[in-house]
Every structure is written in structure tokens, then in C-alpha cells.
Design a protein around this motif. Structure first.
Motif, short mmCIF file in Angstrom:
data_model
loop_
_atom_site.label_atom_id
_atom_site.label_comp_id
_atom_site.label_asym_id
_atom_site.label_seq_id
_atom_site.Cartn_x
_atom_site.Cartn_y
_atom_site.Cartn_z
N GLY A 1 23.62 38.96 34.21
CA GLY A 1 24.95 39.24 34.74
C GLY A 1 25.85 39.84 33.68
O GLY A 1 25.77 39.49 32.49
N THR A 2 26.71 40.76 34.10
CA THR A 2 27.67 41.39 33.19
C THR A 2 29.02 41.53 33.87
O THR A 2 29.10 41.59 35.11
CB THR A 2 27.19 42.79 32.75
N ILE A 3 30.04 41.56 33.07
CA ILE A 3 31.39 41.86 33.57
C ILE A 3 31.58 43.37 33.47
O ILE A 3 31.38 43.94 32.39
CB ILE A 3 32.45 41.12 32.73
N PRO A 4 31.90 44.03 34.59
CA PRO A 4 32.04 45.49 34.56
C PRO A 4 32.99 45.97 33.47
O PRO A 4 34.12 45.49 33.35
CB PRO A 4 32.59 45.82 35.95
N GLY A 5 32.51 46.91 32.65
CA GLY A 5 33.32 47.48 31.58
C GLY A 5 33.30 46.70 30.29
O GLY A 5 33.92 47.11 29.31
N ILE A 6 32.61 45.54 30.26
CA ILE A 6 32.55 44.69 29.07
C ILE A 6 31.09 44.54 28.65
O ILE A 6 30.24 44.19 29.47
CB ILE A 6 33.16 43.30 29.32
N ARG A 7 30.79 44.80 27.37
CA ARG A 7 29.43 44.67 26.89
C ARG A 7 29.02 43.20 26.81
O ARG A 7 29.86 42.34 26.53
CB ARG A 7 29.28 45.32 25.51
N PRO A 8 27.73 42.89 27.04
CA PRO A 8 27.26 41.50 26.93
C PRO A 8 27.39 40.99 25.50
O PRO A 8 27.48 41.75 24.55
CB PRO A 8 25.79 41.59 27.36
N GLY A 9 27.37 39.65 25.36
CA GLY A 9 27.42 39.04 24.04
C GLY A 9 28.84 38.71 23.61
O GLY A 9 29.65 38.19 24.39
N ARG A 10 29.15 39.04 22.37
CA ARG A 10 30.45 38.69 21.78
C ARG A 10 31.62 39.33 22.53
O ARG A 10 32.64 38.64 22.77
CB ARG A 10 30.46 39.12 20.32
N PRO A 11 31.56 40.60 22.94
CA PRO A 11 32.70 41.16 23.70
C PRO A 11 32.98 40.40 25.00
O PRO A 11 34.14 40.22 25.37
CB PRO A 11 32.25 42.60 23.97
N THR A 12 31.91 39.92 25.68
CA THR A 12 32.12 39.18 26.92
C THR A 12 32.79 37.84 26.64
O THR A 12 33.74 37.44 27.35
CB THR A 12 30.77 38.94 27.62
N SER A 13 32.34 37.12 25.61
CA SER A 13 32.95 35.82 25.30
C SER A 13 34.40 36.00 24.86
O SER A 13 35.27 35.18 25.23
CB SER A 13 32.15 35.11 24.20
N ASP A 14 34.70 37.05 24.10
CA ASP A 14 36.09 37.31 23.69
C ASP A 14 36.96 37.63 24.90
O ASP A 14 38.12 37.18 24.98
CB ASP A 14 36.14 38.47 22.68
N PHE A 15 36.41 38.40 25.84
CA PHE A 15 37.17 38.75 27.04
C PHE A 15 37.47 37.51 27.87
O PHE A 15 38.61 37.29 28.31
CB PHE A 15 36.37 39.76 27.88
N ILE A 16 36.46 36.64 28.06
CA ILE A 16 36.67 35.41 28.82
C ILE A 16 37.67 34.50 28.11
O ILE A 16 38.52 33.86 28.74
CB ILE A 16 35.33 34.69 29.04
N ALA A 17 37.58 34.45 26.76
CA ALA A 17 38.51 33.60 26.00
C ALA A 17 39.95 34.07 26.17
O ALA A 17 40.86 33.25 26.30
CB ALA A 17 38.12 33.61 24.53
N ARG A 18 40.17 35.40 26.17
CA ARG A 18 41.53 35.92 26.36
C ARG A 18 42.06 35.58 27.76
O ARG A 18 43.23 35.20 27.91
CB ARG A 18 41.54 37.44 26.15
N ILE A 19 41.18 35.71 28.76
CA ILE A 19 41.61 35.40 30.13
C ILE A 19 41.97 33.92 30.25
O ILE A 19 43.02 33.56 30.80
CB ILE A 19 40.48 35.75 31.13
N ILE A 20 41.12 33.05 29.70
CA ILE A 20 41.38 31.61 29.78
C ILE A 20 42.66 31.24 29.03
O ILE A 20 43.44 30.41 29.49
CB ILE A 20 40.17 30.83 29.22
N SER A 21 42.90 31.89 27.88
CA SER A 21 44.11 31.60 27.10
C SER A 21 45.37 31.95 27.89
O SER A 21 46.34 31.18 27.92
CB SER A 21 44.08 32.38 25.78
N LYS A 22 45.35 33.11 28.56
CA LYS A 22 46.52 33.51 29.36
C LYS A 22 46.73 32.58 30.55
O LYS A 22 47.86 32.18 30.85
CB LYS A 22 46.34 34.95 29.83
#
Length: 431
Positions: free
Chosen positions: A348-369
Motif C-alpha cells: 500500500g502507498t499514499i498517492p504522491g508520497i514515496r514508501p518508507g521514511r517519506p510516508t512515516s513523516d507525512f503521517i506524523a505531520r498529519i497526526i501532529s496537526k
């Protein structure tokens, strides 16, 4: 909501579950009226009365059973504390973390550990409350000699047994009723205090009739604000941020799997009412210490008085602590790295976000907001009664915490009713 309840009532099996749940809640309220021997409820009520008092907060959670010195005085507070402690230790202790990942068997073992810790905490709390009642007031009728020892054993045993009986009643609802048993018992205790709030409002209307006309405006304002809070809490409880996820197609044997689009739901109010419970319990400690001091005009007394419920310092600290506890709870419950790894392992991937570290950083930013928005929402709901009381000069606790608990439990119970009707393919609901 009423349509769901009506449709569920027409199903014989659900009707039995609803009646069983109501019977357990009635037993809980009956137990909340059975007095503990050797305790004077009048002296205990004098100790409980007061803003920012920890004993008053416990009395709210017990539905007034604590101030009446009844068998269910501790209510579910030992179980709530035990559940929170075990939940936090699950993150810190590898053995508990492994149990939490073992499915149903692991969950049963954790529940068993939670019950053992509940017994220990109930004994500790019962002994602590007995000591306070004996030393700081005349609530204990016999305090010395053989009669004092016997009364101490009876009071501590009654408090402890009552707390465990409440847990037992909650578990019976889980097995044979509808909804979460512990949550429904907490719900029943809070709702039982509604007549007192109505009587308080009525007393202010009487004052308005005697010449204090300002209450003709403030009382309706309180009612409208109460209804508005319910609407806002329902909206925020159901609100969520959906992170889109795309699963790649893969061939296993002769079959093709994946290729569908879904989402990861991130709730705005991820931590529920726990940050408010943590913050209010912590800030209630200075008020409780002040209540037991004989000299309240000294330096220590004046410092502790600054933490009273109706002060600006209390409101500011309350707001900050709720935000801090909200971030803390979300941080131990949601691991962006683990979520990213689970997505990658399942193609599974988030559209426009590379797997791995970029995905975890993206999820972390969303959760923080989302955590910030949810924390501000909880803090405003909790602090609002302080501001309303200061403006209207009315000694009414709107009970933002209580409203969140009541609304949340009601929504969760009706969701369970709807899901059970859906499993039974009830035609009237599906249409």
C-alpha cells in the motif's frame, strides 16, 4: 437515534440485551444508595463540597455515591486508573506489548492483569480515604480501640468490594448486554446528577422572580450553551481526517489481489476524555491539600488558593495540561513508522508520497496537526464552564468533561446497536 432504538426494540434478541443492560444499571444505582456502616454522610458531604476538590471530582464520577458514603463510593475510579496504567505500561514493558499483539488470548491476559491491579488500587484508595475521613473530619463514628479497628476493616472492605462489584456489573453488560459496560456505568452515574443541575437552575429562576432579573437572561444562556456543546461534541467526535491509500495489484496463484483504494481514518478526538481526566486530577491536588489545612491565610495557603477552580491561573494551566496530555497520549498510541511499515508490507502507498521514511513523516505531520486541533477542542470544552461562571456569576458547572463522556458513550452504544442490526440484516435499517 430514537429510530435506531425503536428498530432494535422490535428484535427479540436485542430487546433482551437492552433490558438486561437497563437491569444492571438499575442495580448499580441501587448500590449507590446503600450506605457503608460507621460513616457519617453529613460530615463527608462537607468535605466533598468545594471547587477544585479532588474528592468532589471523585463524587462526580461516582454519581454522588461518594458524598453519600455508599458501597459504590469508589465507583469505577480504581478500574479506570488501572486501565490507564496498564495501557501506558504496554508501551514501556516488552512482555505486555507482546501480549497486546497476541489477539484474543493476549487481550484476556491483559484484562486479567488489569483486574488484579484494580483490586490493589481499590484497597489502596479505600485505605487512603478511610485515613482522610478519620483524621480530617468526624465522618468515621468510631476511631479508637477495638471498635475503631473493626470499623476500619468494615469501611475499607466495603469500599473495595463495592469497586470490584461495579467492575463485575460492567463485565456482565459486556457479555450479555449492549455497549461498553464500564462506560455505561460511568454514563449512568453522571446522568443521575442531572436533577441536581435542574434544581440549581430552578433556584436561579426563583431569584429572578424575587428581583434579580439578570437571571432571566443568564439561565436561558446556560441552557442554549449546553445544547450547543452537545452539537459541537457530536460533530467533533465523529470528525476524522482520511488519508488516502492505494494498494497495488499482485497475483497469487491464479488469483489477482489488491488494486483497490481505501483510506486511513485519523479521528480528530483520538484520545477521548483522558487528557481532561489527567489534567483535572492533577490540578485538583492543590485544592484538596488546601481543604485539609487549618491555616489557609499563610503563605502556603495563599499559593494553593491560586489554584482554585475559578481562578485565571487554573484556567490557563488547565488548557496547557490538556494539550500536553493529549499529545502524550496520541504519541504512545500512534506510531507513524509502524503504520508506514504496515502499508509497505501490504503493498500500500499514499498517492504522491514515496514508501518508507517519506510516508512515516507525512503521517506524523498529519497526526501532529490533528492532535493540535483535537487538543484545542478538548481544552476549550473543559475551560468554557470557568469562563461562563465568571461572566454569569452562577455557580453551575456545565460539566464539559461530563458532557463529552455522556455524548461519547451514547454515540458508541448506538453504533453497536446499528452494527448488530446490520449483522442480522434488518430490512428496515438497511433501507
Amino acid at each position: 437515534m430514537f429510530t435506531t432504538l425503536k428498530n432494535a426494540w422490535h428484535i427479540a434478541e436485542l430487546r433482551k440485551k437492552i433490558c438486561y443492560t437497563l437491569l444492571i444499571l438499575i442495580l448499580f444505582r441501587v448500590g449507590s444508595a446503600v450506605p457503608v456502616p460507621f460513616l457519617d454522610s453529613t460530615a463527608l458531604q462537607a468535605m466533598v463540597t468545594g471547587s477544585g476538590n479532588l474528592l468532589g471530582y471523585i463524587d462526580i464520577l461516582s454519581g454522588g455515591a461518594f458524598s453519600r458514603a455508599t458501597v459504590f463510593a469508589l465507583s469505577i475510579t480504581p478500574y479506570i486508573t488501572s486501565s490507564i496504567v496498564i495501557q501506558l505500561l504496554t508501551v514501556a514493558i516488552p512482555a505486555l506489548e507482546r501480549l497486546s499483539k497476541e489477539g484474543e488470548d493476549g487481550r484476556k491476559k491483559i484484562n486479567k492483569i488489569t483486574r488484579y491491579v484494580t483490586v490493589a488500587l481499590a484497597l489502596l484508595q479505600a485505605f487512603a480515604y478511610y485515613t482522610l475521613l478519620r483524621n480530617q473530619s468526624r465522618a468515621v463514628l468510631y476511631r479508637s480501640g477495638f471498635a475503631g479497628i473493626f470499623s476500619a476493616l468494615v469501611i475499607i472492605a466495603a469500599f473495595t468490594a463495592g469497586a470490584m462489584l461495579v467492575v463485575y456489573l460492567g463485565e456482565r453488560i459486556d457479555e450479555n448486554g449492549v455497549g461498553n459496560g464500564i462506560s455505561l456505568i460511568l454514563f449512568a452515574g453522571i446522568v443521575s446528577r442531572a436533577p441536581n443541575a435542574i434544581n440549581t437552575l430552578w433556584s436561579y429562576l426563583k431569584l429572578a422572580a424575587e428581583g434579580e432579573t439578570m437571571y432571566y437572561f443568564t439561565v436561558p444562556l446556560i441552557v442554549v450553551l449546553f445544547l450547543a456543546l452537545i452539537v459541537v461534541i457530536i460533530i467533533m467526535t465523529n470528525a476524522e481526517r482520511r488519508i488516502p491509500v492505494q494498494y497495488a495489484k499482485r497475483v497469487v496463484g491464479r488469483k489477482m489481489y489488491g488494486g483497490q483504494s481505501t483510506f486511513i481514518p485519523i479521528k480528530v478526538n483520538m484520545s477521548g476524555v483522558l487528557p481532561i481526566i489527567f489534567a483535572s486530577s492533577l490540578l485538583a491536588i492543590p485544592g484538596t491539600i488546601l481543604g485539609f489545612m487549618s491555616d489557609k491565610t499563610g503563605l502556603v495557603g495563599r499559593i494553593l488558593s491560586a489554584f482554585n477552580y475559578d481562578t485565571a491561573l487554573y484556567a490557563v494551566l488547565y488548557f496547557i495540561l490538556i494539550l500536553a496530555f493529549n499529545y502524550f497520549y496520541v504519541a504512545i498510541q500512534y506510531n507513524p513508522i509502524e503504520m508506514s511499515n504496515n502499508l509497505r508490507n501490504n503493498n500500500g502507498t499514499i498517492p504522491g508520497i514515496r514508501p518508507g521514511r517519506p510516508t512515516s513523516d507525512f503521517i506524523a505531520r498529519i497526526i501532529s496537526k490533528i492532535t493540535l486541533v483535537g487538543g484545542i477542542f478538548l481544552a476549550l470544552i473543559a475551560v468554557l464552564p470557568i469562563g461562563v461562571g465568571a461572566v454569569t456569576k452562577m455557580n453551575i458547572a456545565l460539566g464539559g468533561t461530563s458532557i463529552i463522556i455522556v455524548v461519547g458513550v451514547a454515540l458508541d452504544t448506538f453504533r453497536q446497536l446499528e452494527s448488530q442490526m446490520m449483522m442480522r440484516h434488518y430490512k428496515g435499517f438497511l433501507e
